[in-house]
Write a protein that holds these residues in place. Structure first.
Motif, short mmCIF file in Angstrom:
data_model
loop_
_atom_site.label_atom_id
_atom_site.label_comp_id
_atom_site.label_asym_id
_atom_site.label_seq_id
_atom_site.Cartn_x
_atom_site.Cartn_y
_atom_site.Cartn_z
N ASP C 205 -12.38 1.17 -4.00
CA ASP C 205 -11.00 1.48 -3.61
C ASP C 205 -10.67 2.86 -4.17
N HIS C 206 -10.36 3.80 -3.31
CA HIS C 206 -10.15 5.17 -3.78
C HIS C 206 -8.73 5.42 -4.29
N VAL C 207 -7.90 4.42 -4.23
CA VAL C 207 -6.61 4.36 -4.93
C VAL C 207 -5.57 5.36 -4.41
N ASP C 208 -5.90 6.63 -4.37
CA ASP C 208 -4.88 7.65 -4.07
C ASP C 208 -4.46 7.62 -2.60
N GLY C 209 -3.26 8.08 -2.35
CA GLY C 209 -2.76 8.14 -0.98
C GLY C 209 -1.99 9.43 -0.73
N VAL C 210 -1.95 9.84 0.53
CA VAL C 210 -1.20 11.03 0.92
C VAL C 210 -0.34 10.68 2.14
N PHE C 258 -13.03 11.27 -3.22
CA PHE C 258 -13.52 11.89 -4.45
C PHE C 258 -13.35 10.95 -5.63
N ASN C 259 -12.24 10.26 -5.66
CA ASN C 259 -11.93 9.35 -6.76
C ASN C 259 -12.77 8.08 -6.63
N LYS C 286 -4.58 6.04 2.89
CA LYS C 286 -5.41 5.69 1.74
C LYS C 286 -6.79 5.34 2.28
#
Lengths: 343, 343, 343
Positions: C205-210, C258-259, C286
């Protein structure tokens, strides 16, 4: 989930710890052009190679604040991912101009720790250095942030509060090698006011304002590889707002201050800084400056000027704090810095 | 407040006055890339070094309109900060392509003055030149703006209205040194239509449209260091709208005209231009062109074509003015220019 | 109207047809900087010349996905202007890194055709190659789109469906010349996880969102000279929404990954891709990844990892399709690719 970076919590820091921040970055003319697109940047030294060369530099450098944001952005995953608040800046110095082709990286050292009395968080002080590809320090500053604890049972570290200078002494400012303002062209720079024309205590209303858009602050923040969720993800805060990176307000205010401080060319010291109130999309940023101090330098034709730069969202001028000593609600930024100006 | 630039008022101009505009600018690949991000720019000569070299140029130049905006932007603080209206353009010529690495500055001369009968404002005519780091003029044009008086009692200057050519004669167009379209690759350029395929009077509907966003027009305008408040500060106009820089509409229309005029590669003359109606965020810009004239040139394989470029916000095609002789409300821009096209 | 490009319809394609796409493009540091502004791009190899050189490359290349978008964008006027849907990608390989100064162009060959049973449209398969100024293929991929017929009476072509590999075999991946990860700096890259730390079947799960803005997706799409109306013109769709270019979601997801996948440095294969649901401004993107396969390579210290990258607009993780075999409504993208990672 184990593969992703959850960020450090207060108990993960220890005095003297060195943090090697990730993702070095090579800058080019692209970053320079973008700074001019994102901000009303007009200081001639950062716009024209010819003007910079006439001032003794090899070429027009990347704006000092762009260099600061790049160095700062790298520290976010290690320092402020779980920060509750960015409390302050100090002892900032710009030591070497950054030019297209340079590769920047950042390293921080933990220089202070203080657990809060509630036991749920603490203040972490780091001294961050930005280095170029020759391992020269291009800039350095101290920042302190309040960070949450994850394990509330973790023991409190010994309290160490660094003894920080209230301002960078003028004698400690580093003037870029070769800088010479004796042939300074005030017409091309945009204003006639020289170092001698500014008086300590003088207040300058920079008049112009910019209304902030979501797309723009996200692009600026992303450009510096600052990945704090709160700036990008509208689902992150209960109110659906994206908090604007404080550095965006710094650059907006610094570039707006051209109108009245066109000759405050290079930023060489960062004495103190506070993000007084949050900034959101739709706010119209204006700013004013106060001349705090002046000093001579050893470079030909170059004086130093210490300025307080205040960004507001209500267009107020000259007002900073209320009777209770707290920042007024319309104030976004209170920044104390040294700049170089032609004598 | 005394340190900031309040701009010139009508009574501050005098015939023959030379204005040395501030903030020279070095361009790089960054500005080129940004032009492609901000506009649907696809003319091959401005996109590919290889294509430009096959056409006899040393490299792909900065888009002519980007060069125009940079030169124009520098004049704003001296010419149009207190302008009520931008009335027209004329006698524009593009004399030298601008390449990454070039440094541009602008100089204007006041060539005409006429106080309005109401005594509250007047028309100022300036001839502006953009110069590169070798002091070569890269482009020049005349612009006239209506400027407010500050001191209504200031005496009216002698009325001098410059005798401007209605269009730049084809013989006066300057073809970039070395330009040669005899080996022109129509496949790579995107369309098969050559100079001989266009007929005077022909109307071309460019079909495509772009809906304008606040963030984009501000970024474009800022990139050219144009700082007129009205484009950036939503608190400036009573209606809370930011007026879009007319040059943003020019570049949007010129680049949208690729679809039908992909081979109208270089802009070499600007005969006339009017911003017919204001443009605001949310408007969808479309455009159409009319072939006004054609001429041969001395360069191998290169013809000149004179085009009327009309930008609209209502998608209308071929309609320009109403029975009263005024621009129709859906028309944003009426631009008359010369371009170079392969024979 | 006859001068503008109406795009090809299904009956305009024939097996073996070669399409030379227009508008070659020279890239510079500007495009690199823009990629960092438009996306949260942090893979060190694409950020730092020094890091890239330590990995055996001459400099930091343009992000592989940026190169893909540039090559893809050129095909739009010839392949997908009248497309009803972009159905899939396959057999994609990245063969040469793209560096500032390179000039890219695109060529496609029609490798399959199948008219739909309704007689109103058909599927066109093209193999597209991106070439640099030395005529070296930098990347290639197959794409198939559903295209409308204009002349419903046009005869159906013989049905030819190309026999596409379900995935690019690891042995066919091309490792950039000189690539060497034996001296890889995991601190600077941002994560400690190496090839050996990832297990097939693992979900990240890359967690970050935009949250996506209109200005940003239009700028990204325009930067790649992709001119499909539906992305730019709010008057084009009955609902007044601008459909976001699928490639914008690809780059947003890839950079957000990336995360957790900071060391999945270079994209070398594109096995399959589907734009599961449309994305619009205001959606928060996400993503999550699944490790599908791993392979060794002949390059020192370099492993290959096959990843499924799923972008969502609802933050779901690990869920892809419903019981009916169709993508869940919150899924935007399902991309299957090979990346290179340090052993």
């Amino acid at each position: 989930m184990a593969k992703t970076n959850a960020g450090r919590f207060f108990e993960d820091y220890s005095l003297g710890q060195v943090l090697t921040h990730a993702v070095p970055r090579t800058v080019s003319g692209g970053e320079r052009a973008l700074y001019h697109m994102l901000y009303p940047a007009r200081h001639a030294l950062y716009s024209s190679d010819v003007f910079a060369q006439a001032s003794g530099l090899p070429a027009s450098p990347l704006d000092d604040m762009a260099a600061f944001h790049i160095v700062f952005g790298k520290t976010v995953p290690d320092v402020s991912l779980n920060a509750v608040a960015n409390l302050g800046y100090g002892e900032g110095r710009f030591l070497k101009p950054v030019y297209p082709g340079d590769t920047l990286r950042s390293v921080s050292e933990v220089i202070g720790l203080k657990q809060n009395s509630n036991g749920k968080s603490g203040v972490v002080y780091v001294r961050t250095r930005g280095l170029n590809q020759r391992d020269e320090t291009v800039l350095e500053y101290v920042r302190w942030v309040m960070v949450r604890k994850k394990d509330l049972d973790a023991p409190a570290p010994e309290t160490v509060i660094p003894d920080l200078a209230k301002t960078v002494p003028a004698a400690d400012l580093v003037i870029p090698e070769g800088l010479d303002f004796t042939g300074y062209d005030f017409d091309l720079a945009g204003e006639a006011h020289r170092w001698g024309d500014y008086e300590i205590g003088e207040i300058i209303d920079h008049v112009d304002g910019v209304t902030i858009e979501e797309a723009e602050h996200m692009q600026a923040t992303r450009l510096w590889q600052n990945t704090a969720k709160v700036h990008f993800d509208a689902t992150f805060r209960p109110d659906g707002q994206r908090l604007i990176y404080g550095g965006h307000v710094i650059s907006m205010a610094r570039t707006l201050s051209f109108n009245g401080l066109a000759n405050a060319q290079m930023v060489v010291g960062l004495n103190a800084g506070a993000h007084a109130n949050p900034c959101f999309s739709g706010d119209t940023v204006k700013c004013w400056s106060e001349v705090l101090d002046k000093a001579e330098t050893s470079a030909p034709g170059v004086g130093a000027i210490r300025l307080r730069l205040v960004a507001t969202k209500d267009g107020s001028v000259g007002e900073l704090k209320g009777e209770n000593g707290k920042y007024l609600p319309g104030v976004l930024l209170d920044l104390d810095y040294w700049a170089l100006m032609p004598l």
